[in-house]
Design a protein around this motif. Structure first.
Motif, PDB file in Angstrom:
ATOM      1  N   THR A  45      -3.342  32.841   0.928  1.00 32.44           N
ATOM      2  CA  THR A  45      -3.031  32.702  -0.493  1.00 32.44           C
ATOM      3  C   THR A  45      -3.509  33.925  -1.256  1.00 32.44           C
ATOM      4  O   THR A  45      -4.628  34.405  -1.037  1.00 32.44           O
ATOM      5  CB  THR A  45      -3.713  31.448  -1.080  1.00 32.44           C
ATOM      6  N   TRP A  81       6.205  34.530  -2.095  1.00 26.02           N
ATOM      7  CA  TRP A  81       6.007  34.076  -0.720  1.00 26.02           C
ATOM      8  C   TRP A  81       6.570  35.174   0.173  1.00 26.02           C
ATOM      9  O   TRP A  81       7.773  35.353   0.272  1.00 26.02           O
ATOM     10  CB  TRP A  81       6.719  32.756  -0.477  1.00 26.02           C
ATOM     11  N   ARG A  99       2.191  28.064  -2.427  1.00 26.94           N
ATOM     12  CA  ARG A  99       1.436  27.469  -1.306  1.00 26.94           C
ATOM     13  C   ARG A  99       1.338  25.958  -1.486  1.00 26.94           C
ATOM     14  O   ARG A  99       1.570  25.203  -0.542  1.00 26.94           O
ATOM     15  CB  ARG A  99       0.052  28.104  -1.236  1.00 26.94           C
TER      16      ARG A  99
END
Length: 125
Positions: A45, A81, A99
């Motif tokens: 992340t 992403w 996420r």
């Protein structure tokens, strides 16, 4: 089937690179059972688009230094992403919101976890 030792080493290289750029919530899955062409997923992340891009770029650089060339990359333009395919290892670098939304951990929860170890920085004297 179990991921090869070399795959575990590559996961550690990618994880260290992600950590060096502020990547958090690192989780690696051995997906060699359900996915015959891939051994491992690493999920990371980042806290902003810029951070996601920096993490992805650093992972690519360090994996190349380790002798692993990128086969494919998707999502770098938006940096929400970023998926980086290194063959045996696929790295997913997410923005925090993506996420949570996509929840890949839920999809792969039955797969074994590959321990991710990040070296502690040495204290400055």
């Amino acid at each position: 089937m179990v991921a090869a030792e070399h795959t575990h080493e590559l996961v550690q290289v990618a994880a260290a690179a992600a950590d060096s750029k502020g990547g958090t919530d690192l989780v690696a899955f051995d997906v060699s059972g359900p996915l015959p062409l891939i051994d491992a997923f690493l999920l990371v992340t980042g806290n902003s688009e810029r951070n996601v891009a920096a993490i992805a770029d650093e992972i690519e650089d360090k994996m190349l230094e380790a002798g692993q060339k990128r086969l494919r990359r998707e999502g770098r333009a938006e940096s929400r992403w970023v998926l980086i395919d290194f063959g045996d290892v696929v790295v997913h670098v997410f923005h925090e919101e993506e996420r949570v939304f996509y929840g890949l951990e839920r999809l792969w929860k039955d797969c074994p976890i590959i321990p991710v170890t990040i070296a502690e920085p040495t204290p400055q004297e």
